[in-house]
Scaffold this active site. Structure first.
Site, PDB file in Angstrom:
ATOM      1  CE  LYS A 163     -32.105  25.676  40.576  1.00  0.00           C
ATOM      2  NZ  LYS A 163     -31.229  24.749  39.821  1.00  0.00           N
ATOM      3  CG  ASP A 181     -27.056  28.500  38.797  1.00  0.00           C
ATOM      4  OD1 ASP A 181     -26.145  29.128  39.384  1.00  0.00           O
ATOM      5  OD2 ASP A 181     -27.204  28.523  37.562  1.00  0.00           O
TER       6      ASP A 181
END
Length: 277
Positions: A163, A181
């Protein structure tokens, strides 16, 4: 501007209406054309996802990374600090931090106790200090002090997972990436783009729906929408620009005025105008 469910009040009349006291008009829930999701083909899903992305582009033309940074290393540091912390809090912390630690060597040679005090407001500061010191040391040892700009090299660095790597690639190096997220995963599941929970699987599935050139901006738009309109517990369904394409319409208030009160952020007036409020 996309046409979303009408938010105009519906004025009904009956034979007995004139005999009663006039009641003030109140907005009613948007009328919404029901579409069967069970019969949705992969092509239909692609078209719907891309249509929603275009609507989000109209809704959030200024969507961007909300972490403040001027260099790739600063973005990497800010993203590491953002774990379990708001972007607002991180942005309050980083100016002094960046001034004290301007490069990889500064983090590599940092006094741990001093570094921890700088980042204490972001929470989990001991673990984050370890990541920052390790990051600085790895950059010096393997990358001449500079942050690499490929996914496979970034994810090998301390404190940087997939991420975080996609955030860095998309916003510091201009390499398209999807940032899965909490908000992003929650919304794409709510929209029926995927049922997967695993962030890597979500990334690949959504990547197949949306053109690669739009990946980074899609991430920003979805996150903006999640923070401002499509809240986890009480989404503003009756004031949502995506209502016509959302299979979860009705998860939150559908009455326009009630929903409008839930819309947040500097884009609020613009978003409400888009749905006729």
């Amino acid at each position: 501007m996309r046409v979303t469910p009408s938010t105009a009040a519906v004025n009904g009349s009956s034979p007995d209406a004139e005999a009663t006291d006039a009641q003030p008009e109140t907005p009613v829930a948007p009328k919404r054309k029901t579409r069967s999701r069970q019969a949705e083909t992969q092509l239909g899903l692609v078209r719907r996802a891309r249509r929603m992305n275009r609507t989000l582009a109209d809704a959030f033309p200024d969507a961007h990374c909300e972490l403040d940074f001027t260099t790739p290393l600063e973005l990497a540091v800010a993203t590491i600090l953002s774990a379990q912390c708001t972007d607002v809090r991180v942005n309050m912390t980083t100016p002094a931090l960046f001034a004290k630690y301007p490069d990889a060597r500064a983090y590599a040679e940092a006094n741990r106790a001093e570094l921890e005090e700088y980042i204490r407001p972001t929470g989990f500061y001991r673990n984050k200090a370890s990541s920052l010191i390790g990051l600085g040391q790895a950059l010096l040892a393997d990358h001449e002090g500079e942050l690499p700009h490929t996914l496979d090299k970034l994810v090998k660095l301390p404190g940087i997972g997939r991420k975080t790597a996609n955030v860095i690639l998309g916003n510091a190096f201009g390499v398209p990436g999807i940032t899965v997220d909490t908000h992003f995963g929650r919304l794409v599941r709510r929209w029926g783009w995927t049922a997967e929970e695993d962030p890597v699987k979500v990334e690949h599935i959504v990547g197949a729906l949306i053109e690669r050139k739009d990946w980074t901006m899609l991430s920003h738009r979805v996150i903006f929408h999640g923070r401002r309109v499509c809240h986890a517990r009480k989404p503003a369904c009756g004031a949502c620009v995506l209502a016509a394409d959302c299979p979860s319409f009705g998860a939150g208030p559908t009455e326009p005025e009630a929903a409008a009160k839930l819309v947040k952020g500097p884009e609020r007036e613009h978003l409400l105008r888009m749905v006729g409020l």
